[in-house]
Design a protein around this motif. Sequence first.
Motif, PDB file in Angstrom:
ATOM      1  N   HIS A  69       0.822  -1.186  -0.113  1.00 42.35           N
ATOM      2  CA  HIS A  69       0.012  -0.114  -0.101  1.00 42.35           C
ATOM      3  C   HIS A  69       0.791   1.273   0.032  1.00 42.35           C
ATOM      4  CE1 HIS A  69      -3.391  -2.515   0.729  1.00 42.35           C
ATOM      5  NE2 HIS A  69      -2.867  -3.013   1.792  1.00 42.35           N
ATOM      6  N   LEU A  72       0.043   3.814  -2.601  1.00 46.61           N
ATOM      7  CA  LEU A  72      -1.293   4.412  -2.725  1.00 46.61           C
ATOM      8  C   LEU A  72      -1.399   5.903  -2.656  1.00 46.61           C
ATOM      9  CD1 LEU A  72      -4.509   2.847  -1.061  1.00 46.61           C
ATOM     10  CD2 LEU A  72      -4.062   5.452  -0.909  1.00 46.61           C
ATOM     11  N   GLU A  74      -3.878   9.028  -2.355  1.00 41.86           N
ATOM     12  CA  GLU A  74      -5.289   9.365  -2.151  1.00 41.86           C
ATOM     13  C   GLU A  74      -5.891  10.223  -3.060  1.00 41.86           C
ATOM     14  OE1 GLU A  74      -5.744  10.158   2.275  1.00 41.86           O
ATOM     15  OE2 GLU A  74      -3.705   9.643   2.636  1.00 41.86           O
ATOM     16  N   ALA A 115     -12.654   6.282   3.889  1.00 41.90           N
ATOM     17  CA  ALA A 115     -11.535   5.772   3.180  1.00 41.90           C
ATOM     18  C   ALA A 115     -11.806   5.156   2.029  1.00 41.90           C
ATOM     19  CB  ALA A 115     -11.194   4.400   4.092  1.00 41.90           C
ATOM     20  N   PHE A 120      -8.508   4.135  -0.407  1.00 44.12           N
ATOM     21  CA  PHE A 120      -8.316   2.990   0.146  1.00 44.12           C
ATOM     22  C   PHE A 120      -8.983   1.729  -0.359  1.00 44.12           C
ATOM     23  CE2 PHE A 120      -6.798   6.535   2.575  1.00 44.12           C
ATOM     24  CZ  PHE A 120      -5.402   6.298   2.813  1.00 44.12           C
ATOM     25  N   GLN A 129      -8.189  -2.739   4.217  1.00 46.02           N
ATOM     26  CA  GLN A 129      -8.447  -1.439   4.196  1.00 46.02           C
ATOM     27  C   GLN A 129      -7.663  -0.840   5.337  1.00 46.02           C
ATOM     28  OE1 GLN A 129     -12.350   0.642   5.550  1.00 46.02           O
ATOM     29  NE2 GLN A 129     -12.392   1.464   3.384  1.00 46.02           N
ATOM     30  N   ALA A 132      -4.048  -0.666   4.877  1.00 39.82           N
ATOM     31  CA  ALA A 132      -3.567   0.390   4.131  1.00 39.82           C
ATOM     32  C   ALA A 132      -3.558   1.614   4.774  1.00 39.82           C
ATOM     33  CB  ALA A 132      -4.457   0.423   2.879  1.00 39.82           C
ATOM     34  N   LEU A 133      -4.429   2.044   5.565  1.00 40.56           N
ATOM     35  CA  LEU A 133      -4.721   3.074   6.527  1.00 40.56           C
ATOM     36  C   LEU A 133      -3.495   3.340   7.444  1.00 40.56           C
ATOM     37  CD1 LEU A 133      -8.580   3.109   7.214  1.00 40.56           C
ATOM     38  CD2 LEU A 133      -7.204   5.047   5.895  1.00 40.56           C
TER      39      LEU A 133
END
Length: 217
Positions: A69, A72, A74, A115, A120, A129, A132-133
């Motif tokens: 992740h 990633l 956002e 999210a 995400f 999830q 990833a957060l």
Amino acid sequence: MSTGVIIALIVIVAAVLLIAAALTLRARGPRHGGSLKRRFGPEYDRAVARHDGDTKAAERELAQRLERHGDLREKALDPAERERFEARWTAAQERFVDSPREAVAEADRLLAELAGARGFPDGGQYEEQLAALSVHHAHHVEGYRRVHRAAHTGVDGGTGTEDMREAMVEARALFEELVRPARHDGGRHRTGASVHRSAPARTHTPWSFNRRQPKES
């Protein structure tokens, strides 16, 4: 070429390979662990505790999260979408006074949807999830864990009203992180172990929520 020369070449090549391997391990070792601890902050300590103090196992887990992740990016929320999320969070906080379980469940759903809207993994994949957060919002992801756990247990499952209130308060920090503009959107949002100095989100906290006056439901 004589046997002696061949043996000498083999020894030299082996020595070079050993030195290269040692330098690689030396470069990766401290930097890897140190960078993970800096990036994940409290998540690093939680991972170590979850692995019963096995630092290497914890670092392997965190490194895998980062690999999956770390790239990633956002997505931006448009202003209308941001306002809808903020209104829903405020409503959940206000609802907590009379219906704490329903309010916590709504906060859990709201964080999952928010999210997902930010790019995400979908909320239906809670563990992924959350992973990833934890890579991008390590200092606040524990609030999501707590509110999710409270939403799936509630008073009947042994989670008291005060525990649910604390979960909501802690989860709000992640909500505010996600609802404000990301760094590449022109905002001042910072992730990982960075210091969070962005302006507060406009989320309203009801007076009664602060005064801890919820009723059991």
